[in-house]
Structure formats: C-alpha cells, structure tokens
Design an enzyme around this catalytic site. Structure first.
Site, PDB file in Angstrom:
ATOM      1  CB  CYS A  72      50.111 -34.059  75.093  1.00 36.29           C
ATOM      2  SG  CYS A  72      49.724 -32.565  74.224  1.00 36.29           S
ATOM      3  CD  GLN A 255      56.030 -28.823  58.072  1.00 36.21           C
ATOM      4  OE1 GLN A 255      55.794 -29.256  59.197  1.00 36.21           O
ATOM      5  NE2 GLN A 255      56.428 -29.602  57.078  1.00 36.21           N
ATOM      6  CE1 TYR A 281      53.955 -36.598  46.350  1.00 33.90           C
ATOM      7  CE2 TYR A 281      56.351 -36.495  46.442  1.00 33.90           C
ATOM      8  CZ  TYR A 281      55.196 -37.168  46.107  1.00 33.90           C
ATOM      9  OH  TYR A 281      55.267 -38.420  45.540  1.00 33.90           O
ATOM     10  CG  ASP A 343      57.435 -32.509  52.982  1.00 36.02           C
ATOM     11  OD1 ASP A 343      57.172 -33.544  53.631  1.00 36.02           O
ATOM     12  OD2 ASP A 343      57.263 -31.367  53.439  1.00 36.02           O
ATOM     13  CB  CYS A 369      56.008 -36.193  59.684  1.00 32.07           C
ATOM     14  SG  CYS A 369      54.587 -36.675  58.675  1.00 32.07           S
TER      15      CYS A 369
END
Length: 412
Positions: A72, A255, A281, A343, A369
């Site tokens: 993070c 996800q 995909y 994707d 992403c």
C-alpha cells in the site's frame, strides 16, 4: 546519498520524486530528508527517510505495517487525491484524458491475499526488498479476519512441524485465502513443496473454511502457484456480483475487488456496440456472463481449461446463454462480431494486434491494468486501424498506484 527537499510529484510507479531520488510512501508537498539510498534497475531509491514537514494531502495510515509493507504505497494519501493522481498518471502515460470511478469500499475490499511463509516471518514483502518479509498482524485492504487466518496457519505449522521457506528450500511457501465478499464463503489454499501428510491438523486448524486445498509446488519460483488438490469441503467458492453467481477455483483468476467490479462491468457494457460480442482472455466469464445476461450474444475464448469449466458451470447455474471455447485468444476467429473485448495479461497483445488490425470488428474494447502496455500496443499496432473513442478508469486497487482502464477504440 543524502538529500533534503520537497516532493514535487509522483512518478508512474507511485513513488515520490525528490530530484533524482525516488521516495516510497512520500507524497507531493511532503518535505523529507533522505538518509539512505540504494540503486535498483538503474534508479536511485530512498531506503530510509525522515518526514520533516507533512503534506496537507497526507493522512495517518490505517494499517500498523504501513510504510514497510509493499502492498500500500498510497495508504497515507487522501483518497480523493489518490483518484486525481491516477487520472494524471494515466494521462501522462497514454496521453488520454479519462474520468476515474472510485471504489465503493476502500478498506477490506480485496477478495484474495497471498501470505508468504518464511523463516523470517509470515506476511508480505517489504517494499523493494524481495527477500525481506514484514511479519504482519493485520491487513485492512484484505480482511478483518486476517488475524484469524494467520493464527490458524501458525497452529497448523506448530502441529505439523513443517518448515517455512528459506528462499532455497522449505516445506510450505504460501497461504492463499479467497473470500466471497457477498457470500461469506472462504477458500484456504496452502502452497507447499511437499505432499500433505498432516491432513487432520490442517482440517482442524482451518475448520471454518468452506474449501481447503493443498497445492504441490514443483518449482522453487517465489510465486503462489502449485497443483491444487481438494482436502476438504467444496470444490469451489461462490461470489455474487450484479445478480450473477461466479464459481471460483484455486486455479483461476477473478477480479480482486468485488465491490468495484460492477463499475467495470457497466463500463464495458456502455462501450459495446451491436449485439454480437467476442470476449478474448475471458477467464471464468466475468465479463461474458454479465453481458450475456444483459442481452448480448457473447462468445468467450480462454486458454485455461479450468477457467472455461467454471464459466460454463456458472452460465448453467445462472441460466445464462453464453458460449465458452477453450483455446488461445490469438487463434480465435475474429470475423462475424460487432464488438471485440480484449483483457490480456500484463504483457499485452503485442503481435496479436496485427490480426486484430486486419480482421477485428468496428469496435474494440481494451481492458487493461497496465496502461503502458496498452499504449505500446496502440502506438505500435492498433493505431494503424483504430482510434481512441472513449476511456474510463476504475479504481480496483485503492491505496496503490495501479489503474484499471477500459478503452473504447473504433475503426478509422
């Protein structure tokens, strides 16, 4: 190298910039004094720094491990500023202006976590230190039940006397836990280098789990992958999103943010044209099942046989009419569709883009992403036949610099 000054911006990897030094866990407006640096991949990274004057954008981290754990980078940054930075970084990388939709939940949102099990501790890797482990007690981005999972693991290790990984050898390597955020179901998966000989101890330690797996790892790569064998409970766990029940097996991808997933699904639907959709995909059918339920005629193509099986079984239990084919996306027949969805994995489309340029439909939706990989695919290949028509960003990964983008391309 030592340096003192004010962080001027955030780079594409989410690190604060101080001259030629990159500072993790630092934000625009922070005044810092870097006291130790190291070089990694040709970059100078701050190993240690003092926060002299905090930025007005800074807030206290929620997690006691923030600042060490590499999970993070942005937990100390106000959430609205995180969203603004993601828009800026996406534009900096791609040249595309896109609105971002924030995650409905920014704490306890991840539905999967991989805890590395080592002689130095159990938890997550320290930022930029692949062989240093932060021995964690909590994880506010994964689950409030993290302490329960870790206690069960330690109880099992004590009873079984199995050895943690020491970077060269060991018996157990990872604990993977998946949660159905909307079903409450839990899957536990131990990734190990030895066969399971302590079945009773494992079942007793994790008696709260709906599904328990033991995955035998044949290599010494530092990743949470193995060949799963069901020990106890259900073969799959379920997650329910937008009225669709998805079946999840340890060998498949889903996800990671169940709460933000509806935003992704609706963004893809918004960009679809016509009625016939090819989803490449396609995984376990995350997009395909939603679009088919919404009235589209959908074909999904996926190379992972277990993912295809999950997609077909999910279609059956949801009474959804969709077609799923096992095979390489690169070999799929592209003609006869009005919208193509891709994707791809983080490496992108690369040479496959040439076939899309020649035979793809009028509308191409690229879900990614990895904005850098997308823009390379676009500039090197896709721009020959397609232009960017629209784009949306979804924050699937709060408190990190990662960006999920949905880009609509149309033929020139």
């Amino acid at each position: 190298m030592e340096m003192r000054g004010k962080i001027t911006k955030i780079n594409e990897n989410g690190l604060g910039v101080l001259g030629n030094i990159l500072v993790p866990f630092a934000y625009p407006g922070d005044e810092v004094e870097v006291t130790e640096t190291r070089e990694r991949f040709g970059k100078i990274i701050a190993r240690d720094f003092k926060l002299m004057t905090p930025s007005p954008l800074r807030i206290p981290g929620k997690c006691s491990h923030f600042g060490k754990c590499g999970g993070c980078l942005w937990q100390g940054l106000r959430y609205r500023e995180q969203l603004k930075l993601k828009e800026e970084i996406f534009k900096r990388i791609t040249g595309i202006e896109a609105e971002i939709k924030g995650s409905p939940r920014i704490w306890y949102f991840r539905n999967i976590s991989n805890f590395i099990i080592t002689v130095n501790g159990i938890g997550f890797k320290e930022f930029g230190m692949p062989k240093t482990v932060v021995n964690i007690r909590e994880c506010p981005i994964f689950s409030e039940r993290t302490p329960k999972y870790l206690k069960a693991l330690k109880d099992f290790l004590r009873e079984s006397n199995l050895k943690p990984w020491n970077w060269r050898e060991g018996d157990v390597h990872y604990l993977q836990v998946r949660e159905g955020k909307f079903t409450g179901e839990v899957m536990v998966n131990i990734i190990a280098h030895v066969p399971l000989n302590y079945r009773e101890a494992l079942m007793e330690a994790f008696n709260f789990a709906d599904s328990i797996y033991w995955s035998l790892k044949a290599d010494k790569k530092d990743d949470p992958r193995g060949f799963p064998t069901l020990v106890l409970g259900n073969e799959v766990i379920r997650e329910k999103v937008e009225g669709i029940t998805y079946l999840i097996h340890p060998s498949v991808f889903f996800q990671t943010n169940s709460y933000a997933l509806p935003l992704l699904l609706k963004s893809v639907e918004k960009f679809c044209e016509g009625s016939k959709v090819l989803d490449l995909y396609s995984g376990i059918g995350t997009l395909s099942l939603y679009l088919a339920k919404r009235g589209f005629e959908v074909t999904g193509v996926e190379v992972n046989g277990t993912s295809v099986e999950m997609a077909k079984r999910s279609a059956e239990i949801n009474s959804i009419n969709a077609t799923f084919i096992q095979g390489k996306a690169e070999d799929a027949e592209l003609e006869g569709y009005e919208t193509l969805i891709v994707d791809p994995p983080r490496k992108g489309l690369k040479e496959f883009s040439r076939r899309i340029v020649k035979k793809g439909p009028n509308t191409l939706i690229y879900v990614s992403c990895n904005p850098l990989r997308f823009i390379l695919d676009y500039r090197n290949y896709l721009s020959e036949a397609y232009k960017v028509d629209d784009a949306l960003l979804i924050d699937m990964f709060p408190h990190t610099p990662h960006i999920e983008a949905v880009i609509k391309l149309v033929r020139r």
